[in-house]
Design a protein around this motif. Structure first.
Motif, PDB file in Angstrom:
ATOM      1  N   LYS A   1      25.805   2.449  -1.344  1.00 32.04           N
ATOM      2  CA  LYS A   1      26.275   1.886  -2.611  1.00 32.04           C
ATOM      3  C   LYS A   1      27.154   2.882  -3.358  1.00 32.04           C
ATOM      4  O   LYS A   1      27.128   4.089  -3.091  1.00 32.04           O
ATOM      5  CB  LYS A   1      25.080   1.493  -3.484  1.00 32.04           C
ATOM      6  N   TYR A   2      27.904   2.359  -4.317  1.00 30.04           N
ATOM      7  CA  TYR A   2      28.733   3.191  -5.191  1.00 30.04           C
ATOM      8  C   TYR A   2      28.000   3.376  -6.525  1.00 30.04           C
ATOM      9  O   TYR A   2      27.137   2.570  -6.888  1.00 30.04           O
ATOM     10  CB  TYR A   2      30.096   2.535  -5.402  1.00 30.04           C
ATOM     11  N   PRO A   3      28.314   4.444  -7.266  1.00 23.19           N
ATOM     12  CA  PRO A   3      27.614   4.720  -8.518  1.00 23.19           C
ATOM     13  C   PRO A   3      27.532   3.535  -9.476  1.00 23.19           C
ATOM     14  O   PRO A   3      26.502   3.320 -10.116  1.00 23.19           O
ATOM     15  CB  PRO A   3      28.434   5.870  -9.111  1.00 23.19           C
ATOM     16  N   ALA A   4      28.616   2.748  -9.576  1.00 22.99           N
ATOM     17  CA  ALA A   4      28.629   1.618 -10.505  1.00 22.99           C
ATOM     18  C   ALA A   4      27.608   0.542 -10.147  1.00 22.99           C
ATOM     19  O   ALA A   4      27.262  -0.297 -10.987  1.00 22.99           O
ATOM     20  CB  ALA A   4      30.025   1.000 -10.556  1.00 22.99           C
ATOM     21  N   GLN A   5      27.120   0.563  -8.901  1.00 19.34           N
ATOM     22  CA  GLN A   5      26.139  -0.424  -8.451  1.00 19.34           C
ATOM     23  C   GLN A   5      24.700   0.028  -8.697  1.00 19.34           C
ATOM     24  O   GLN A   5      23.759  -0.693  -8.365  1.00 19.34           O
ATOM     25  CB  GLN A   5      26.343  -0.709  -6.953  1.00 19.34           C
ATOM     26  N   LEU A   6      24.534   1.207  -9.286  1.00 17.13           N
ATOM     27  CA  LEU A   6      23.203   1.771  -9.508  1.00 17.13           C
ATOM     28  C   LEU A   6      22.831   1.743 -10.979  1.00 17.13           C
ATOM     29  O   LEU A   6      23.690   1.696 -11.856  1.00 17.13           O
ATOM     30  CB  LEU A   6      23.158   3.224  -9.016  1.00 17.13           C
ATOM     31  N   SER A   7      21.545   1.794 -11.254  1.00 20.29           N
ATOM     32  CA  SER A   7      21.069   1.920 -12.631  1.00 20.29           C
ATOM     33  C   SER A   7      21.273   3.358 -13.106  1.00 20.29           C
ATOM     34  O   SER A   7      21.566   4.261 -12.306  1.00 20.29           O
ATOM     35  CB  SER A   7      19.576   1.578 -12.702  1.00 20.29           C
ATOM     36  N   GLY A   8      21.113   3.583 -14.412  1.00 22.14           N
ATOM     37  CA  GLY A   8      21.274   4.925 -14.954  1.00 22.14           C
ATOM     38  C   GLY A   8      20.300   5.910 -14.339  1.00 22.14           C
ATOM     39  O   GLY A   8      20.665   7.047 -14.006  1.00 22.14           O
ATOM     40  N   GLY A   9      19.046   5.498 -14.166  1.00 17.51           N
ATOM     41  CA  GLY A   9      18.055   6.374 -13.557  1.00 17.51           C
ATOM     42  C   GLY A   9      18.396   6.718 -12.121  1.00 17.51           C
ATOM     43  O   GLY A   9      18.210   7.860 -11.675  1.00 17.51           O
TER      44      GLY A   9
ATOM     45  N   LEU B   1      15.954   7.376  -2.709  1.00 20.23           N
ATOM     46  CA  LEU B   1      17.179   6.560  -2.710  1.00 20.23           C
ATOM     47  C   LEU B   1      17.732   6.356  -1.303  1.00 20.23           C
ATOM     48  O   LEU B   1      18.910   6.069  -1.134  1.00 20.23           O
ATOM     49  CB  LEU B   1      18.252   7.212  -3.590  1.00 20.23           C
ATOM     50  N   ALA B   2      16.883   6.500  -0.298  1.00 23.13           N
ATOM     51  CA  ALA B   2      17.345   6.395   1.082  1.00 23.13           C
ATOM     52  C   ALA B   2      17.989   5.043   1.374  1.00 23.13           C
ATOM     53  O   ALA B   2      18.933   4.947   2.179  1.00 23.13           O
ATOM     54  CB  ALA B   2      16.174   6.640   2.044  1.00 23.13           C
ATOM     55  N   ASP B   3      17.532   3.986   0.702  1.00 22.35           N
ATOM     56  CA  ASP B   3      18.072   2.646   0.964  1.00 22.35           C
ATOM     57  C   ASP B   3      19.287   2.316   0.099  1.00 22.35           C
ATOM     58  O   ASP B   3      19.795   1.198   0.126  1.00 22.35           O
ATOM     59  CB  ASP B   3      16.982   1.597   0.733  1.00 22.35           C
ATOM     60  N   GLN B   4      19.764   3.303  -0.680  1.00 20.46           N
ATOM     61  CA  GLN B   4      20.918   3.073  -1.552  1.00 20.46           C
ATOM     62  C   GLN B   4      22.147   3.872  -1.105  1.00 20.46           C
ATOM     63  O   GLN B   4      23.134   3.942  -1.846  1.00 20.46           O
ATOM     64  CB  GLN B   4      20.564   3.479  -2.995  1.00 20.46           C
TER      65      GLN B   4
ATOM     66  N   ASN C   1      34.520   6.739  -6.801  1.00 24.53           N
ATOM     67  CA  ASN C   1      35.141   6.188  -5.589  1.00 24.53           C
ATOM     68  C   ASN C   1      34.414   6.587  -4.313  1.00 24.53           C
ATOM     69  O   ASN C   1      34.836   6.238  -3.212  1.00 24.53           O
ATOM     70  CB  ASN C   1      36.599   6.629  -5.499  1.00 24.53           C
ATOM     71  N   LEU C   2      33.322   7.357  -4.442  1.00 22.92           N
ATOM     72  CA  LEU C   2      32.540   7.786  -3.278  1.00 22.92           C
ATOM     73  C   LEU C   2      31.175   7.117  -3.288  1.00 22.92           C
ATOM     74  O   LEU C   2      30.586   6.885  -4.346  1.00 22.92           O
ATOM     75  CB  LEU C   2      32.358   9.308  -3.263  1.00 22.92           C
ATOM     76  N   THR C   3      30.663   6.818  -2.104  1.00 23.55           N
ATOM     77  CA  THR C   3      29.324   6.238  -2.001  1.00 23.55           C
ATOM     78  C   THR C   3      28.279   7.275  -2.391  1.00 23.55           C
ATOM     79  O   THR C   3      28.589   8.470  -2.561  1.00 23.55           O
ATOM     80  CB  THR C   3      29.039   5.774  -0.570  1.00 23.55           C
ATOM     81  N   VAL C   4      27.045   6.818  -2.496  1.00 28.15           N
ATOM     82  CA  VAL C   4      25.941   7.711  -2.838  1.00 28.15           C
ATOM     83  C   VAL C   4      25.859   8.859  -1.834  1.00 28.15           C
ATOM     84  O   VAL C   4      25.779  10.035  -2.216  1.00 28.15           O
ATOM     85  CB  VAL C   4      24.605   6.931  -2.866  1.00 28.15           C
ATOM     86  N   GLU C   5      25.894   8.553  -0.543  1.00 24.76           N
ATOM     87  CA  GLU C   5      25.759   9.612   0.456  1.00 24.76           C
ATOM     88  C   GLU C   5      26.951  10.566   0.432  1.00 24.76           C
ATOM     89  O   GLU C   5      26.796  11.775   0.635  1.00 24.76           O
ATOM     90  CB  GLU C   5      25.574   9.017   1.858  1.00 24.76           C
ATOM     91  N   LYS C   6      28.139  10.063   0.128  1.00 28.71           N
ATOM     92  CA  LYS C   6      29.321  10.920   0.047  1.00 28.71           C
ATOM     93  C   LYS C   6      29.269  11.818  -1.193  1.00 28.71           C
ATOM     94  O   LYS C   6      29.714  12.969  -1.158  1.00 28.71           O
ATOM     95  CB  LYS C   6      30.595  10.068   0.040  1.00 28.71           C
TER      96      LYS C   6
END
Length: 364
Positions: free
Chosen positions: A137-145, A131-134, A97-102
């Motif tokens: 986003k939320y974890p579910a929007q990212l690839s496994g790597g 990952l500065a440009d991500q 429920n938290l963004t990448v930066e959070k």
């Protein structure tokens, strides 16, 4: 030589550590020193105790007995929150429920850091893991790597003295795993953070570690550099677990030679009492193969090709020797394979160089 750590400064010391779960002993009398800035891999099969040892270091599973010292401080009974480490789990354990930066900022906010400082640190870390440009986003929007890189950035956010990695790449596909292990090693070398990684993947350990701790059934079998572990395995277990190894059952003869496969073998630098039961071990790339009658004079024997496995840079040839059930594997370069014109059923001559044979005692 890839060592980029200070071998004079012990950062983590484990002394006579034992961990029991009821009547089961998961770790037995483990002692180990880890140097400042070193990258160490705990390597072994499932159930060998490597994750239990990592969790004891983190304080997630307090040892039954023994002592753990980090940077000169006894942390044996400290709770995890009072220990100086960052950890990355196999499952990433990101907050969905938290963004990448959070996610990356979580540990800093828990310490009530100033907002401007936290924001700056998060930006630095996301840039560090590309990952500065991500950030939004939320974890579910990212690839496994990408998720694994977020977990790594979060673990490094508080600038811990010790980084713990619990099989961090095992959930990724092979190509991503190979790429990310290079990134992690480069990042660790740049930050000079003392790192311990648990893995069952010997290729990961050999390519990433400064030293490898090979574990089996709750004990340490061997500690050494990747080169030492591969070329000079201390026990038959390590020899069998690391890479591919041929084993020949043999018996010591008078004068230092060994009888096996219906012939007599010379072994450089080895001499056991006559009659001792042993295993002779040799890597597939060290066995020499030639046309019948053209092999070396020493440790040479006839064999028949059973199977051929094309592996790109080389061909793995499986052989049998006369009526002996032992199968031997020989790795042959593709160029040499073409020269020999091998096929199933071919007769060949193989030789085992005396200086390449390892000897392991076996109980009578």
């Amino acid at each position: 030589m890839r060592r980029g750590y200070d071998m004079t400064e012990i950062f983590l010391r484990i002394e006579e550590l034992t961990k029991k779960f009821g009547s089961f002993t998961a770790l037995s009398d483990i002692s180990l020193d880890v140097f400042e800035g070193e990258f160490v891999c705990f390597l072994g099969p499932s159930g060998c105790g490597k994750t239990t040892l990592l969790r004891a270091i983190a304080g997630l599973d307090i040892q039954t007995q023994g002592r753990i010292e980090q940077d000169g401080e006894d942390i044996s009974v400290l709770p995890p929150a009072q220990r100086d480490f960052g950890i990355v789990f196999q499952s990433y354990a990101l907050f969905p429920n938290l963004t990448v930066e959070k996610n990356v900022a979580y540990g800093l906010e828990s310490r009530r850091n100033r907002r401007a400082e936290t924001r700056k640190r998060v930006q630095e870390l996301l840039a560090l893991v590309d990952l500065a440009d991500q950030s939004k986003k939320y974890p579910a929007q990212l690839s496994g790597g990408q998720q694994q890189r977020v977990a790594l950035a979060r673990a490094l956010a508080t600038a811990p003295g010790l980084l713990l990695l619990d099989e961090p790449l095992s959930a990724l596909d092979a190509k991503v795993r190979a790429h990310l292990r290079l990134e992690i090693k480069e990042l660790q070398r740049r930050l000079k953070v003392t790192t311990i990684m648990v893995t069952h993947d010997q290729e990961e350990a050999l390519t990433m570690a400064d030293r490898i701790v090979v574990m089996n059934q709750g004990i340490i079998e061997q500690v050494g550099t990747p080169e030492q572990i591969y070329a000079q395995p201390a026990t038959e277990f390590v020899a069998e677990f690391i890479g591919t190894m041929n084993f020949v059952a043999a018996q010591a003869l008078a004068g230092g030679d060994y009888a096996g496969l219906g012939t007599q073998f010379q072994v450089k630098g080895s001499s056991l009492p006559e009659g001792s039961r042993v295993a002779l071990a040799i890597r597939p790339e060290d066995v020499q193969i030639d046309q019948p009658g053209k092999g070396a004079d020493v440790n040479s024997i006839g064999a028949q090709v059973n199977d051929l496995e094309y592996l790109g840079a080389f061909v793995r040839v499986t052989l049998t020797v006369s009526s002996d059930p032992t199968r031997l594997q020989v790795d042959v370069s593709t160029n040499r394979f073409s020269e020999l014109s091998l096929s199933a059923g071919s007769q060949v001559s193989i030789s085992l160089p005396p200086e390449r044979i390892l000897v392991y005692s076996r109980a009578d």
